[in-house]
Design a protein around this motif. Structure first.
Motif, PDB file in Angstrom:
ATOM      1  N   TYR A 164      81.340  29.678  -7.051  1.00 23.98           N
ATOM      2  CA  TYR A 164      80.221  29.834  -6.128  1.00 23.98           C
ATOM      3  C   TYR A 164      80.502  31.000  -5.192  1.00 23.98           C
ATOM      4  CZ  TYR A 164      83.313  26.999  -3.103  1.00 23.98           C
ATOM      5  OH  TYR A 164      84.378  26.512  -2.387  1.00 23.98           O
ATOM      6  N   ASP A 166      78.768  31.382  -1.758  1.00 25.07           N
ATOM      7  CA  ASP A 166      78.598  31.075  -0.339  1.00 25.07           C
ATOM      8  C   ASP A 166      79.617  30.009   0.068  1.00 25.07           C
ATOM      9  OD1 ASP A 166      77.731  30.070   2.172  1.00 25.07           O
ATOM     10  OD2 ASP A 166      75.695  30.741   1.769  1.00 25.07           O
ATOM     11  N   CYS A 169      77.759  26.937   1.394  1.00 23.50           N
ATOM     12  CA  CYS A 169      76.741  26.356   0.512  1.00 23.50           C
ATOM     13  C   CYS A 169      77.140  26.620  -0.947  1.00 23.50           C
ATOM     14  CB  CYS A 169      75.381  26.964   0.832  1.00 23.50           C
ATOM     15  SG  CYS A 169      73.998  26.162   0.015  1.00 23.50           S
ATOM     16  N   LYS A 171      76.710  26.774  -4.306  1.00 22.60           N
ATOM     17  CA  LYS A 171      75.713  26.662  -5.372  1.00 22.60           C
ATOM     18  C   LYS A 171      76.203  27.377  -6.628  1.00 22.60           C
ATOM     19  CE  LYS A 171      71.620  26.154  -2.443  1.00 22.60           C
ATOM     20  NZ  LYS A 171      70.275  26.682  -2.112  1.00 22.60           N
ATOM     21  N   THR A 173      75.433  28.015 -11.154  1.00 26.78           N
ATOM     22  CA  THR A 173      74.467  28.079 -12.247  1.00 26.78           C
ATOM     23  C   THR A 173      74.985  27.234 -13.409  1.00 26.78           C
ATOM     24  OG1 THR A 173      73.705  30.289 -11.650  1.00 26.78           O
ATOM     25  CG2 THR A 173      73.325  29.587 -13.917  1.00 26.78           C
ATOM     26  N   ASP A 182      69.617  27.872 -11.960  1.00 26.74           N
ATOM     27  CA  ASP A 182      70.374  28.456 -10.858  1.00 26.74           C
ATOM     28  C   ASP A 182      70.320  27.561  -9.619  1.00 26.74           C
ATOM     29  OD1 ASP A 182      70.936  30.819 -12.325  1.00 26.74           O
ATOM     30  OD2 ASP A 182      68.937  31.588 -11.842  1.00 26.74           O
ATOM     31  N   ASP A 183      71.145  27.917  -8.650  1.00 30.88           N
ATOM     32  CA  ASP A 183      71.119  27.317  -7.302  1.00 30.88           C
ATOM     33  C   ASP A 183      71.292  25.804  -7.329  1.00 30.88           C
ATOM     34  OD1 ASP A 183      70.718  29.826  -6.142  1.00 30.88           O
ATOM     35  OD2 ASP A 183      68.544  29.678  -6.391  1.00 30.88           O
ATOM     36  N   LEU A 185      73.507  22.894  -6.136  1.00 26.43           N
ATOM     37  CA  LEU A 185      74.500  22.660  -5.083  1.00 26.43           C
ATOM     38  C   LEU A 185      75.502  21.596  -5.528  1.00 26.43           C
ATOM     39  CD1 LEU A 185      75.318  23.179  -2.058  1.00 26.43           C
ATOM     40  CD2 LEU A 185      73.834  21.241  -1.489  1.00 26.43           C
TER      41      LEU A 185
END
Length: 283
Positions: A164, A166, A169, A171, A173, A182-183, A185
């Motif tokens: 990841y 971030d 956060c 997240k 794929t 995608d995205d 978490l």
């Protein structure tokens, strides 16, 4: 003379405000946060909850403690908080010097929200703290080892790897069958395998046998009834998994039930990577 006194007062007030802003910024960003290493015994929940009701929640960008009477709390300011499902509340933010988990691990100097009530949850330790440590989950012992940034276990080449970008956060794929999503978490506070929206669920249902039921999904401030679809098998990142529980939500989540399919999970915050592996080939 009066003008000079007034000017001095203004300078003094501005200085206090500046100092306050700097202190709050350092508290909020966690530059003062320190965590002692140690091993924590998890409870019987499917998520990463300890025996005394503390959730190590990578899906929460901040920490929450139901009571503000811990470790000499220092009030910072009120904040409008969203639970991710559209529910908003204004909660006070505090800074504390000391918080213990299972009398094993001490978290020092961190900011948190307070003011929510829960019979099950004592505290939620979010990514403002977790991003500053490495974690090793051992399913055979149901333990979570809190490690320093420098720790890294021996990881087999067969390990599943998720990266990841971030730090707060996480997240990723994922490829579900032939669908690239995608995205998603990585959320250790979510007790299912996956949460995705209806659009992708309908595509997966067209290729697999599945059962649908209704379950209760807990948010920070509320509960909601949602659909849970159980797939007898599903390809995730080109590896076949059995009995996958997918909850229909707008939020895209990879939950703790999926992580606990592996014997070991190493959360490498330093390198923004999660490693998962088994001693055998069954998932």
């Amino acid at each position: 003379m009066k003008y000079m006194n007034f000017k001095n007062v203004v300078i003094f007030i501005l200085s206090l405000i500046t100092v306050w802003i700097v202190v709050v910024f350092f508290c909020y960003k966690g530059y003062l946060t320190n965590i002692e290493v140690g091993q924590i015994q998890l409870g019987n929940c499917r998520d990463f909850t300890t025996q005394d009701g503390v959730i190590f929640d990578t899906g929460a960008d901040f920490s929450y403690i139901s009571s503000n009477k811990i470790g000499f709390p220092f009030f910072l300011f009120p904040v409008l908080v969203n639970d991710g499902e559209g529910n908003n509340k204004i909660l006070p933010m505090y800074f504390t010097q000391h918080f213990e988990v299972n009398d094993k691990v001490k978290i020092k100097n961190f900011a948190y929200f307070s003011g929510f009530k829960s019979n099950r949850i004592k505290a939620i330790i979010g990514m403002n703290v977790l991003s500053k440590l490495n974690m090793l989950f051992l399913s055979t012992q149901n333990t979570l080892d809190i490690k320093s940034f420098d720790f890294k276990p021996q990881i087999p080449s067969s390990a599943t790897i998720l990266k990841y970008k971030d730090r707060i956060c996480p997240k990723v794929t994922l490829r579900l069958d032939n669908e690239v999503i995608d995205d998603i978490l990585i959320d250790t506070g979510f007790d299912g395998d996956l949460s995705i929206d209806e659009h992708y669920i309908e595509k997966l249902k067209s290729n697999h046998s599945c059962d649908t039921m209704i379950r209760t999904n807990n948010t920070l401030f509320d509960t909601q009834k949602v659909k849970k679809i159980i797939f007898s098998e599903l390809y995730i990142n080109e590896r076949l998994y059995k009995n996958i529980h997918v909850v229909q939500l707008k939020k895209r989540l990879l939950g703790s039930k999926f992580l606990k399919r592996f014997d070991k999970v190493f959360w490498d915050s330093k390198n923004l990577t999660v490693y998962m592996w088994n001693e055998n080939d069954e998932y």
